[in-house]
Scaffold this motif. Structure first.
Motif, mmCIF file in Angstrom:
data_model
loop_
_atom_site.group_PDB
_atom_site.id
_atom_site.type_symbol
_atom_site.label_atom_id
_atom_site.label_comp_id
_atom_site.label_asym_id
_atom_site.label_seq_id
_atom_site.Cartn_x
_atom_site.Cartn_y
_atom_site.Cartn_z
ATOM 1 N N ALA A 24 -11.606 -1.593 13.251
ATOM 2 C CA ALA A 24 -10.242 -1.216 13.634
ATOM 3 C C ALA A 24 -9.386 -2.453 13.858
ATOM 4 O O ALA A 24 -8.225 -2.505 13.414
ATOM 5 C CB ALA A 24 -10.271 -0.364 14.897
ATOM 6 N N ALA A 25 -9.941 -3.469 14.529
ATOM 7 C CA ALA A 25 -9.194 -4.706 14.763
ATOM 8 C C ALA A 25 -8.849 -5.381 13.450
ATOM 9 O O ALA A 25 -7.726 -5.864 13.256
ATOM 10 C CB ALA A 25 -10.015 -5.640 15.653
ATOM 11 N N PHE A 26 -9.806 -5.405 12.521
ATOM 12 C CA PHE A 26 -9.568 -6.027 11.213
ATOM 13 C C PHE A 26 -8.446 -5.316 10.456
ATOM 14 O O PHE A 26 -7.547 -5.955 9.899
ATOM 15 C CB PHE A 26 -10.860 -5.996 10.392
ATOM 16 N N VAL A 27 -8.516 -3.978 10.442
ATOM 17 C CA VAL A 27 -7.500 -3.207 9.712
ATOM 18 C C VAL A 27 -6.118 -3.401 10.328
ATOM 19 O O VAL A 27 -5.110 -3.533 9.618
ATOM 20 C CB VAL A 27 -7.882 -1.708 9.685
ATOM 21 N N MET A 28 -6.044 -3.458 11.664
ATOM 22 C CA MET A 28 -4.749 -3.643 12.327
ATOM 23 C C MET A 28 -4.192 -5.044 12.121
ATOM 24 O O MET A 28 -2.983 -5.237 11.972
ATOM 25 C CB MET A 28 -4.885 -3.340 13.826
ATOM 26 N N LEU A 29 -5.087 -6.042 12.100
ATOM 27 C CA LEU A 29 -4.632 -7.430 11.941
ATOM 28 C C LEU A 29 -4.383 -7.804 10.492
ATOM 29 O O LEU A 29 -3.785 -8.854 10.218
ATOM 30 C CB LEU A 29 -5.675 -8.384 12.550
ATOM 31 N N ARG A 30 -4.841 -6.965 9.572
ATOM 32 C CA ARG A 30 -4.624 -7.216 8.143
ATOM 33 C C ARG A 30 -3.842 -6.043 7.551
ATOM 34 O O ARG A 30 -4.408 -5.158 6.927
ATOM 35 C CB ARG A 30 -5.958 -7.368 7.424
ATOM 36 N N PRO A 31 -2.527 -6.023 7.759
ATOM 37 C CA PRO A 31 -1.725 -4.891 7.279
ATOM 38 C C PRO A 31 -1.830 -4.654 5.777
ATOM 39 O O PRO A 31 -1.589 -3.540 5.305
ATOM 40 C CB PRO A 31 -0.285 -5.284 7.662
ATOM 41 N N SER A 32 -2.178 -5.694 5.023
ATOM 42 C CA SER A 32 -2.261 -5.546 3.572
ATOM 43 C C SER A 32 -3.591 -4.952 3.119
ATOM 44 O O SER A 32 -3.761 -4.638 1.931
ATOM 45 C CB SER A 32 -2.075 -6.915 2.894
ATOM 46 N N PHE A 33 -4.549 -4.796 4.046
ATOM 47 C CA PHE A 33 -5.868 -4.289 3.660
ATOM 48 C C PHE A 33 -5.761 -2.886 3.085
ATOM 49 O O PHE A 33 -5.318 -1.955 3.743
ATOM 50 C CB PHE A 33 -6.805 -4.273 4.871
ATOM 51 N N GLY A 34 -6.176 -2.752 1.822
ATOM 52 C CA GLY A 34 -6.215 -1.446 1.180
ATOM 53 C C GLY A 34 -4.875 -0.879 0.771
ATOM 54 O O GLY A 34 -4.784 0.280 0.390
ATOM 55 N N SER A 53 -1.175 4.593 0.388
ATOM 56 C CA SER A 53 -2.182 3.897 1.175
ATOM 57 C C SER A 53 -1.756 3.627 2.612
ATOM 58 O O SER A 53 -2.592 3.575 3.517
ATOM 59 C CB SER A 53 -2.553 2.576 0.487
ATOM 60 N N GLU A 54 -0.474 3.422 2.862
ATOM 61 C CA GLU A 54 -0.019 3.167 4.231
ATOM 62 C C GLU A 54 -0.311 4.368 5.122
ATOM 63 O O GLU A 54 -0.735 4.224 6.274
ATOM 64 C CB GLU A 54 1.479 2.846 4.256
ATOM 65 N N PHE A 55 -0.096 5.555 4.582
ATOM 66 C CA PHE A 55 -0.388 6.773 5.336
ATOM 67 C C PHE A 55 -1.885 6.893 5.581
ATOM 68 O O PHE A 55 -2.324 7.187 6.703
ATOM 69 C CB PHE A 55 0.114 7.996 4.566
ATOM 70 N N VAL A 56 -2.690 6.645 4.544
ATOM 71 C CA VAL A 56 -4.147 6.715 4.675
ATOM 72 C C VAL A 56 -4.629 5.713 5.716
ATOM 73 O O VAL A 56 -5.525 6.002 6.519
ATOM 74 C CB VAL A 56 -4.832 6.459 3.316
ATOM 75 N N ARG A 57 -4.011 4.524 5.729
ATOM 76 C CA ARG A 57 -4.376 3.494 6.701
ATOM 77 C C ARG A 57 -4.159 3.991 8.137
ATOM 78 O O ARG A 57 -4.986 3.773 9.021
ATOM 79 C CB ARG A 57 -3.544 2.234 6.445
ATOM 80 N N GLY A 58 -3.047 4.670 8.381
ATOM 81 C CA GLY A 58 -2.766 5.207 9.710
ATOM 82 C C GLY A 58 -3.776 6.261 10.120
ATOM 83 O O GLY A 58 -4.280 6.259 11.248
ATOM 84 N N VAL A 59 -4.098 7.182 9.201
ATOM 85 C CA VAL A 59 -5.087 8.218 9.488
ATOM 86 C C VAL A 59 -6.455 7.584 9.725
ATOM 87 O O VAL A 59 -7.219 8.010 10.602
ATOM 88 C CB VAL A 59 -5.159 9.243 8.333
ATOM 89 N N LEU A 60 -6.760 6.545 8.942
ATOM 90 C CA LEU A 60 -8.030 5.841 9.089
ATOM 91 C C LEU A 60 -8.211 5.310 10.509
ATOM 92 O O LEU A 60 -9.275 5.480 11.131
ATOM 93 C CB LEU A 60 -8.098 4.688 8.087
#
Length: 259
Positions: free
Chosen positions: A117-127, A234-241
């Motif tokens: 979760a920390a990685f995904v939040m700190l890397r907005p471009s991930f995925g 993907s931005e929406f999927v990232r939020g749900v993730l």
């Protein structure tokens, strides 16, 4: 099918639809459906709950996979290979499951999920976008062995969050965007669910009539979830993730506390 009140049946069907939507977008639908079935059917043996859950889930997962395949650029051959390796891994994990304590595994998985979760939040471009270059042969092999075999083993050994881990790993290893990773994960899930369902059916622990009814709602939720992910991106999927990851951490923490 056990004697179930109309209210309980309606709740289970709605839970199946919601779980199908969550599972199609980013994985983790079992976080909702399994607790709903355990609470709604307290006198039904756990094996029958698990078997019926697989019968429901494979229908929604298949519907989501077909919906994704129509729009998302999925490498079906690679996804099936990963799925077959995941199936073998889950069988191996199930073999070792009896000797592993869940009380030991839960804290480890919680730490891993919080790090993710920390990685995904700190890397907005991930995925959020593909690299533009097709994955190398080495990355495909890594995905088959480590993603398929490793996560499949985890699924057989412990289980919670398998779909979410698949999406994250496929994004990282194959450099997919989150929508394409979700689509690929659905094909992998069809393979693993099919293997598990065959085993449960052989053991006679599937409540087929209840599963058939709930599967209709799970299918609708899964197809709608896939369309939502394709439309919103993907931005929406990232939020749900992130929501699913934190929900999984909370569930594992609760299970650890009450164990």
């Amino acid at each position: 099918m056990p004697d179930i009140s109309l209210t309980t049946l309606i709740v289970l069907c709605l839970a199946a639809a919601a779980a199908g939507w969550i599972d199609a977008v980013v994985g983790g639908g079992g976080l909702l459906l399994l607790p709903a079935m355990l609470l709604g059917l307290p006198h039904v043996p756990a094996a029958h709950i698990l078997g019926t859950n697989k019968a429901v889930a494979i229908v929604g997962t298949s519907g989501a996979a077909v919906t994704y395949l129509r729009k998302a650029p999925v490498d079906v051959r690679s996804a099936v290979r990963i799925g077959l390796m995941a199936l073998a891994g889950s069988m191996a994990g199930a073999f070792f499951a009896a000797g592993i304590s869940s009380d030991v595994l839960r804290p480890v998985i919680m730490v891993v999920l919080l790090a993710v979760a920390a990685f995904v939040m700190l890397r907005p471009s991930f995925g959020t976008a593909r690299t533009g270059e097709p994955p190398t042969r080495g990355r495909h092999l890594t995905a088959i062995v480590l993603v398929g075999g490793g996560i499949g083993f985890y699924d057989g050994l412990f289980g919670p969050g398998t779909g979410t881990f698949l999406v994250l790993a496929l994004t990282a290893v194959l450099h997919l965007d989150l929508v394409t990773a979700s689509a690929t994960a659905k094909i992998v899930n069809v393979c693993t669910n099919g293997g598990a369902l065959a085993m449960f059916a052989h053991q006679g622990t599937v409540m087929w009539r209840l599963a058939a009814l709930m599967a209709v709602f799970n299918l609708a939720g899964g197809m709608f979830g896939a369309r939502t992910a394709l439309r919103k991106g993907s931005e929406f999927v990232r939020g749900v993730l992130l929501v699913v990851v934190f929900s999984l951490v909370a569930k594992l923490a609760f299970d650890q506390w009450t164990a």
